[in-house]
Design a protein around this motif. Structure first.
Motif, short mmCIF file in Angstrom:
data_model
loop_
_atom_site.label_atom_id
_atom_site.label_comp_id
_atom_site.label_asym_id
_atom_site.label_seq_id
_atom_site.Cartn_x
_atom_site.Cartn_y
_atom_site.Cartn_z
N TYR A 113 0.83 -1.20 0.00
CA TYR A 113 0.00 0.00 0.00
C TYR A 113 0.86 1.25 0.00
O TYR A 113 1.89 1.30 0.67
CB TYR A 113 -0.93 0.01 1.21
CG TYR A 113 -1.82 -1.20 1.29
CD1 TYR A 113 -2.94 -1.31 0.48
CD2 TYR A 113 -1.53 -2.24 2.16
CE1 TYR A 113 -3.76 -2.43 0.55
CE2 TYR A 113 -2.34 -3.35 2.23
CZ TYR A 113 -3.45 -3.44 1.42
OH TYR A 113 -4.25 -4.55 1.48
N TRP A 114 0.40 2.27 -0.73
CA TRP A 114 1.13 3.51 -0.88
C TRP A 114 0.20 4.70 -0.73
O TRP A 114 -0.95 4.66 -1.15
CB TRP A 114 1.80 3.58 -2.26
CG TRP A 114 2.88 2.56 -2.44
CD1 TRP A 114 2.72 1.26 -2.81
CD2 TRP A 114 4.28 2.76 -2.27
NE1 TRP A 114 3.94 0.63 -2.88
CE2 TRP A 114 4.91 1.53 -2.55
CE3 TRP A 114 5.06 3.86 -1.91
CZ2 TRP A 114 6.29 1.36 -2.48
CZ3 TRP A 114 6.43 3.70 -1.84
CH2 TRP A 114 7.03 2.47 -2.12
N GLY A 115 0.71 5.77 -0.14
CA GLY A 115 -0.02 7.01 -0.08
C GLY A 115 0.13 7.80 -1.36
O GLY A 115 0.80 7.38 -2.31
N GLN A 116 -0.48 8.98 -1.39
CA GLN A 116 -0.49 9.80 -2.59
C GLN A 116 0.77 10.64 -2.76
O GLN A 116 1.03 11.17 -3.84
CB GLN A 116 -1.72 10.72 -2.58
CG GLN A 116 -1.57 12.00 -1.75
CD GLN A 116 -1.61 11.78 -0.25
OE1 GLN A 116 -1.86 10.68 0.23
NE2 GLN A 116 -1.35 12.85 0.50
N GLY A 117 1.55 10.77 -1.71
CA GLY A 117 2.77 11.54 -1.74
C GLY A 117 2.58 12.97 -1.26
O GLY A 117 1.50 13.54 -1.36
N THR A 118 3.65 13.55 -0.73
CA THR A 118 3.66 14.95 -0.34
C THR A 118 5.01 15.55 -0.72
O THR A 118 6.05 14.94 -0.52
CB THR A 118 3.38 15.10 1.17
OG1 THR A 118 3.27 16.49 1.50
CG2 THR A 118 4.46 14.47 2.03
N GLN A 119 4.98 16.74 -1.30
CA GLN A 119 6.18 17.35 -1.84
C GLN A 119 6.99 18.05 -0.75
O GLN A 119 6.45 18.82 0.05
CB GLN A 119 5.82 18.36 -2.94
CG GLN A 119 7.01 19.09 -3.55
CD GLN A 119 7.92 18.16 -4.34
OE1 GLN A 119 7.44 17.23 -4.99
NE2 GLN A 119 9.22 18.41 -4.30
N VAL A 120 8.30 17.80 -0.75
CA VAL A 120 9.24 18.48 0.13
C VAL A 120 10.26 19.20 -0.74
O VAL A 120 10.90 18.59 -1.60
CB VAL A 120 9.95 17.50 1.07
CG1 VAL A 120 11.07 18.21 1.84
CG2 VAL A 120 8.96 16.87 2.03
#
Length: 124
Positions: A113-120
């Motif tokens: 399972y993977w999340g949608q991602g967040t930009q850093v």
């Protein structure tokens, strides 16, 4: 089934801190090992950090060891990545992931399972 939602990404000055969070669904959260991966434009997804279901074991990529800390709160069903002393090369989309495996946690193919991602973005 697990659903993952990341938060906490943003723009930060190089050298500064940032804390990412991942909120998970499901009643069996503690059965899953959790990992953080990142992907910069034009580069492959790479391992950042992982933590066992109980929180008793943690793993880090050499590039972030000593700067990043992974933790989890099974009561709240959350995983966090505390990032300190950020460098421009840390700039990437960061993804939270879950797996029932307790081994090979540095390998992205182990995660179901993977999340949608967040930009850093760490600027110099």
């Amino acid at each position: 089934h697990v659903q993952l939602v990341e938060s906490g990404g943003g723009l930060v000055q190089a050298g500064g801190p940032l804390r990412l969070s991942c909120a998970a669904s499901g009643r069996t959260f503690s059965s899953y090992s959790m990992g953080w991966f990142r992907q910069a434009p034009g580069k492959q997804r790479e391992f950042v950090a992982a933590i066992s279901g109980s929180g008793g074991n943690t793993y880090y990529a050499d590039s972030v060891k000593g700067r990043f800390t992974i933790s989890r709160d099974n009561a709240k069903k959350t995983v966090a990545l505390q990032m300190n002393s950020l460098k421009p090369e840390d700039t990437a989309a960061y993804y939270c992931a879950a797996t029932l495996s307790s081994t090979r946690l540095r390998e992205k193919y182990e995660y179901t399972y993977w999340g949608q991602g967040t930009q850093v973005t760490a600027s110099s």
